[in-house]
Design a protein around this motif. Sequence first.
Motif, PDB file in Angstrom:
ATOM      1  N   ARG A  39       0.843  -1.195   0.000  1.00 58.84           N
ATOM      2  CA  ARG A  39       0.000   0.000   0.000  1.00 58.84           C
ATOM      3  C   ARG A  39       0.879   1.246   0.000  1.00 58.84           C
ATOM      4  O   ARG A  39       1.720   1.433   0.880  1.00 58.84           O
ATOM      5  CB  ARG A  39      -0.912  -0.005   1.229  1.00 58.84           C
ATOM      6  N   ILE A  40       0.689   2.098  -0.996  1.00 60.48           N
ATOM      7  CA  ILE A  40       1.465   3.328  -1.138  1.00 60.48           C
ATOM      8  C   ILE A  40       0.647   4.490  -0.580  1.00 60.48           C
ATOM      9  O   ILE A  40      -0.471   4.740  -1.018  1.00 60.48           O
ATOM     10  CB  ILE A  40       1.811   3.596  -2.616  1.00 60.48           C
ATOM     11  N   VAL A  41       1.226   5.187   0.399  1.00 56.19           N
ATOM     12  CA  VAL A  41       0.553   6.327   0.996  1.00 56.19           C
ATOM     13  C   VAL A  41       1.362   7.603   0.773  1.00 56.19           C
ATOM     14  O   VAL A  41       0.825   8.622   0.396  1.00 56.19           O
ATOM     15  CB  VAL A  41       0.292   6.103   2.504  1.00 56.19           C
ATOM     16  N   PHE A  47      23.444  -5.934   3.339  1.00 57.51           N
ATOM     17  CA  PHE A  47      22.422  -6.338   4.310  1.00 57.51           C
ATOM     18  C   PHE A  47      23.088  -7.110   5.444  1.00 57.51           C
ATOM     19  O   PHE A  47      23.774  -8.104   5.217  1.00 57.51           O
ATOM     20  CB  PHE A  47      21.358  -7.205   3.633  1.00 57.51           C
ATOM     21  N   SER A  48      22.855  -6.666   6.682  1.00 54.96           N
ATOM     22  CA  SER A  48      23.517  -7.267   7.839  1.00 54.96           C
ATOM     23  C   SER A  48      22.970  -8.632   8.219  1.00 54.96           C
ATOM     24  O   SER A  48      23.702  -9.495   8.688  1.00 54.96           O
ATOM     25  CB  SER A  48      23.405  -6.342   9.052  1.00 54.96           C
ATOM     26  N   SER A  49      21.655  -8.847   8.032  1.00 61.28           N
ATOM     27  CA  SER A  49      21.066 -10.138   8.399  1.00 61.28           C
ATOM     28  C   SER A  49      20.523 -10.889   7.187  1.00 61.28           C
ATOM     29  O   SER A  49      20.439 -12.111   7.212  1.00 61.28           O
ATOM     30  CB  SER A  49      19.932  -9.944   9.417  1.00 61.28           C
ATOM     31  N   GLY A  50      20.111 -10.164   6.147  1.00 60.95           N
ATOM     32  CA  GLY A  50      19.509 -10.813   4.981  1.00 60.95           C
ATOM     33  C   GLY A  50      18.033 -11.118   5.146  1.00 60.95           C
ATOM     34  O   GLY A  50      17.415 -11.730   4.280  1.00 60.95           O
ATOM     35  N   VAL A  51      17.433 -10.683   6.256  1.00 60.81           N
ATOM     36  CA  VAL A  51      15.987 -10.834   6.472  1.00 60.81           C
ATOM     37  C   VAL A  51      15.363  -9.466   6.206  1.00 60.81           C
ATOM     38  O   VAL A  51      15.586  -8.510   6.960  1.00 60.81           O
ATOM     39  CB  VAL A  51      15.676 -11.310   7.906  1.00 60.81           C
ATOM     40  N   LEU A  52      14.596  -9.365   5.115  1.00 61.03           N
ATOM     41  CA  LEU A  52      14.128  -8.066   4.644  1.00 61.03           C
ATOM     42  C   LEU A  52      12.626  -7.911   4.850  1.00 61.03           C
ATOM     43  O   LEU A  52      11.844  -8.746   4.386  1.00 61.03           O
ATOM     44  CB  LEU A  52      14.442  -7.912   3.151  1.00 61.03           C
ATOM     45  N   ASP A  53      12.233  -6.852   5.525  1.00 57.67           N
ATOM     46  CA  ASP A  53      10.821  -6.509   5.676  1.00 57.67           C
ATOM     47  C   ASP A  53      10.442  -5.491   4.613  1.00 57.67           C
ATOM     48  O   ASP A  53      11.199  -4.555   4.333  1.00 57.67           O
ATOM     49  CB  ASP A  53      10.539  -5.919   7.062  1.00 57.67           C
ATOM     50  N   ILE A  54       9.256  -5.661   4.036  1.00 61.43           N
ATOM     51  CA  ILE A  54       8.703  -4.710   3.085  1.00 61.43           C
ATOM     52  C   ILE A  54       7.655  -3.917   3.856  1.00 61.43           C
ATOM     53  O   ILE A  54       6.693  -4.497   4.375  1.00 61.43           O
ATOM     54  CB  ILE A  54       8.114  -5.421   1.854  1.00 61.43           C
ATOM     55  N   LEU A  55       7.834  -2.600   3.980  1.00 58.25           N
ATOM     56  CA  LEU A  55       6.983  -1.837   4.877  1.00 58.25           C
ATOM     57  C   LEU A  55       6.743  -0.426   4.377  1.00 58.25           C
ATOM     58  O   LEU A  55       7.370   0.034   3.420  1.00 58.25           O
ATOM     59  CB  LEU A  55       7.578  -1.813   6.289  1.00 58.25           C
ATOM     60  N   ASN A  56       5.794   0.248   5.053  1.00 55.27           N
ATOM     61  CA  ASN A  56       5.472   1.620   4.677  1.00 55.27           C
ATOM     62  C   ASN A  56       6.480   2.570   5.321  1.00 55.27           C
ATOM     63  O   ASN A  56       7.221   2.190   6.227  1.00 55.27           O
ATOM     64  CB  ASN A  56       4.020   1.965   5.051  1.00 55.27           C
ATOM     65  N   PRO A  57       6.558   3.835   4.852  1.00 57.38           N
ATOM     66  CA  PRO A  57       7.570   4.765   5.355  1.00 57.38           C
ATOM     67  C   PRO A  57       7.495   5.028   6.853  1.00 57.38           C
ATOM     68  O   PRO A  57       8.516   5.293   7.474  1.00 57.38           O
ATOM     69  CB  PRO A  57       7.298   6.058   4.563  1.00 57.38           C
ATOM     70  N   ALA A  58       6.305   4.955   7.435  1.00 52.68           N
ATOM     71  CA  ALA A  58       6.179   5.177   8.882  1.00 52.68           C
ATOM     72  C   ALA A  58       6.562   3.938   9.682  1.00 52.68           C
ATOM     73  O   ALA A  58       6.597   3.981  10.908  1.00 52.68           O
ATOM     74  CB  ALA A  58       4.747   5.592   9.223  1.00 52.68           C
ATOM     75  N   ARG A  59       6.834   2.829   8.999  1.00 48.51           N
ATOM     76  CA  ARG A  59       7.195   1.549   9.625  1.00 48.51           C
ATOM     77  C   ARG A  59       6.085   1.032  10.542  1.00 48.51           C
ATOM     78  O   ARG A  59       6.350   0.347  11.527  1.00 48.51           O
ATOM     79  CB  ARG A  59       8.522   1.687  10.374  1.00 48.51           C
ATOM     80  N   GLU A  60       4.837   1.346  10.197  1.00 55.05           N
ATOM     81  CA  GLU A  60       3.693   0.898  10.991  1.00 55.05           C
ATOM     82  C   GLU A  60       3.022  -0.329  10.368  1.00 55.05           C
ATOM     83  O   GLU A  60       2.218  -0.977  11.033  1.00 55.05           O
ATOM     84  CB  GLU A  60       2.656   2.021  11.097  1.00 55.05           C
ATOM     85  N   GLU A  61       3.335  -0.615   9.118  1.00 59.53           N
ATOM     86  CA  GLU A  61       2.652  -1.693   8.414  1.00 59.53           C
ATOM     87  C   GLU A  61       3.676  -2.494   7.615  1.00 59.53           C
ATOM     88  O   GLU A  61       4.351  -1.965   6.739  1.00 59.53           O
ATOM     89  CB  GLU A  61       1.598  -1.091   7.469  1.00 59.53           C
ATOM     90  N   ILE A  62       3.800  -3.786   7.937  1.00 62.62           N
ATOM     91  CA  ILE A  62       4.704  -4.679   7.204  1.00 62.62           C
ATOM     92  C   ILE A  62       3.875  -5.490   6.215  1.00 62.62           C
ATOM     93  O   ILE A  62       2.907  -6.143   6.597  1.00 62.62           O
ATOM     94  CB  ILE A  62       5.481  -5.603   8.167  1.00 62.62           C
ATOM     95  N   PHE A  63       4.253  -5.433   4.948  1.00 66.47           N
ATOM     96  CA  PHE A  63       3.497  -6.107   3.890  1.00 66.47           C
ATOM     97  C   PHE A  63       4.008  -7.514   3.625  1.00 66.47           C
ATOM     98  O   PHE A  63       3.333  -8.301   2.962  1.00 66.47           O
ATOM     99  CB  PHE A  63       3.555  -5.283   2.605  1.00 66.47           C
ATOM    100  N   GLY A  64       5.193  -7.837   4.129  1.00 66.10           N
ATOM    101  CA  GLY A  64       5.752  -9.164   3.946  1.00 66.10           C
ATOM    102  C   GLY A  64       7.227  -9.161   4.304  1.00 66.10           C
ATOM    103  O   GLY A  64       7.817  -8.115   4.574  1.00 66.10           O
ATOM    104  N   THR A  65       7.804 -10.363   4.323  1.00 63.24           N
ATOM    105  CA  THR A  65       9.228 -10.535   4.627  1.00 63.24           C
ATOM    106  C   THR A  65       9.851 -11.390   3.536  1.00 63.24           C
ATOM    107  O   THR A  65       9.248 -12.366   3.081  1.00 63.24           O
ATOM    108  CB  THR A  65       9.422 -11.191   6.006  1.00 63.24           C
ATOM    109  N   PHE A  66      11.050 -11.011   3.110  1.00 62.25           N
ATOM    110  CA  PHE A  66      11.772 -11.744   2.069  1.00 62.25           C
ATOM    111  C   PHE A  66      13.136 -12.127   2.617  1.00 62.25           C
ATOM    112  O   PHE A  66      13.801 -11.330   3.264  1.00 62.25           O
ATOM    113  CB  PHE A  66      11.918 -10.877   0.820  1.00 62.25           C
ATOM    114  N   TYR A  67      13.545 -13.375   2.351  1.00 61.23           N
ATOM    115  CA  TYR A  67      14.778 -13.909   2.928  1.00 61.23           C
ATOM    116  C   TYR A  67      15.846 -14.071   1.858  1.00 61.23           C
ATOM    117  O   TYR A  67      15.658 -14.795   0.881  1.00 61.23           O
ATOM    118  CB  TYR A  67      14.497 -15.259   3.600  1.00 61.23           C
TER     119      TYR A  67
END
Length: 197
Positions: A13-15, A88-108
């Motif tokens: 979701r793009i806000v 990338f320090s861990s390689g576990v990537l969250d896809i999220l909105n700019p406010a970091r309030e909503e995570i849309f998924g995680t990619f490894y």
Amino acid sequence: MSQPIAQATMQVRIVEGHFLIEDGDIDPPAFPAFQGADDWLLTTDNEITVCSASGEWHVLEALLQRWTTTPPSPGPGWEVHQQRRCHFSSGVLDILNPAREEIFGTFYLETPGSYHVRAHTSDRENTRRMLDNAAITAGDQPIHVIERFLIQFWPAPEHTGDHTSTATEPHAPDRLTDVTTLERTARERRQRANDTQ
């Protein structure tokens, strides 16, 4: 034909005109400095910012892929691309909105380290027009999947002390939200120059 070794499709979701791909180890979150009005894929250590073609409220589709080597061209429908490097320090990537309030998924990613990041999308000017036109009739409802991104990762050689391909700066909130305006202004200047010739 070669295939990615991992992939995931997410609805994002793009806000505020962009979304983040952020390593779980990021501390504190960084904000990328724009190098030019046409930049829409920006990186700092542990973070990628992907800017939409439009500032309208909408839901786009992001397909993330992990490859062992440079991926082949994805073919029709992905005419526009930009490429960067990111560590990338861990390689576990969250896809999220700019406010970091909503995570849309995680990619490894397979392992932490430096990666090439290449993002593909369709013609951004056409996408912006379609989103702007759809927003006129959408009302309070988000517009779904007019815009799509293909984001590919594959290992890059490590360069000690040089993990980023884009400069960083302290938090500058107006710069992130104004990227679409910057793109439009640059395009308008180019168009005016062409019209006067």
